[in-house]
Design an enzyme around this catalytic site. Sequence first.
Site, mmCIF file in Angstrom:
data_model
loop_
_atom_site.group_PDB
_atom_site.id
_atom_site.type_symbol
_atom_site.label_atom_id
_atom_site.label_comp_id
_atom_site.label_asym_id
_atom_site.label_seq_id
_atom_site.Cartn_x
_atom_site.Cartn_y
_atom_site.Cartn_z
ATOM 1 N N GLY A 41 -3.520 -8.030 -3.249
ATOM 2 C CA GLY A 41 -2.453 -7.053 -3.441
ATOM 3 C C GLY A 41 -1.460 -7.517 -4.488
ATOM 4 C CD GLU A 66 5.239 9.351 -4.018
ATOM 5 O OE1 GLU A 66 5.251 10.325 -3.254
ATOM 6 O OE2 GLU A 66 4.415 9.217 -4.942
#
Length: 285
Positions: free
Chosen positions: A89, A111
């Site tokens: 990640g 977001e």
Amino acid sequence: MDNMAGRNLYSHLVPLALLLIDGSSPIDVTDPRWELYVLTQKNNDQLGQTYPTLLGFAALYRFYHYPDSSRLRLSQILVLPPYQRKGFGRFLLEVLNNVAISENVYDFTIEEPLSQLLQLRTCIDVKRLRGFGPIQEAVESAVSQFKLGRLSKKVSFPPLLPPSEAIEAVRKSLKITKEQFLHCWEILVFLGIEPDKHMEDFILAVSSRMRDDLIGESSDAEGKQVVDVPTDYDQEMSFVMFRSTNNATGVETDESRANQEEQLKKLVDDRLSEIKLIAQKVSAD
């Protein structure tokens, strides 16, 4: 997306996104402003043939930014469960940061990031900022304010407000937004002080900054009223604004102030815990 291969690939990823990403919904693959980044790992089978293994993916949306730039927003990011907590990640986020810089977009945002993603992003950004030369003088200046001695409770706390030039330099070079930079700034300052000597002043500064952000602006607005005044001039432009002293009109009572102080203390404690955690992770890397 611009190509059919990307659209077909994402159609196979939709079930994973819906199952494993909280609150996600499929993106519109017919919109060319969507971009898909796929993280794979090369493996060899028993016959020596190479094949890719899907580790994760990220979906970004490219917004137009006036007059001749664009903004990248990360909408979905997922590392498949078997490969989580192995650094993939972080690697994917670092790749996306490099894409934003290499393409010279206006900025790069995420977001509605979940807490774990926000923490990872902040760790990455703090490390990037620690190595970013143009803001080092500003960080050192902020840290020096704490090293001078105990801060007065009656003054504002500029150490936790970076100069506007630093904010703009970070956005231009690292594509980090002002909001995210301010989120990282307190951690940068904390990493420069000696907690055993300056922690009391640091807590005072964080509390003062959060009080201004969360209570100061709202309390200024409370108690204000606008009253129309009869006139022969222009009715739409004739009014009086005043601050009411009646509790019924919104002025804080002792009880409401106590509740605000209690809520503020909890928020400050949570923020300090976050700062210490990020600082510990960054220092350990």
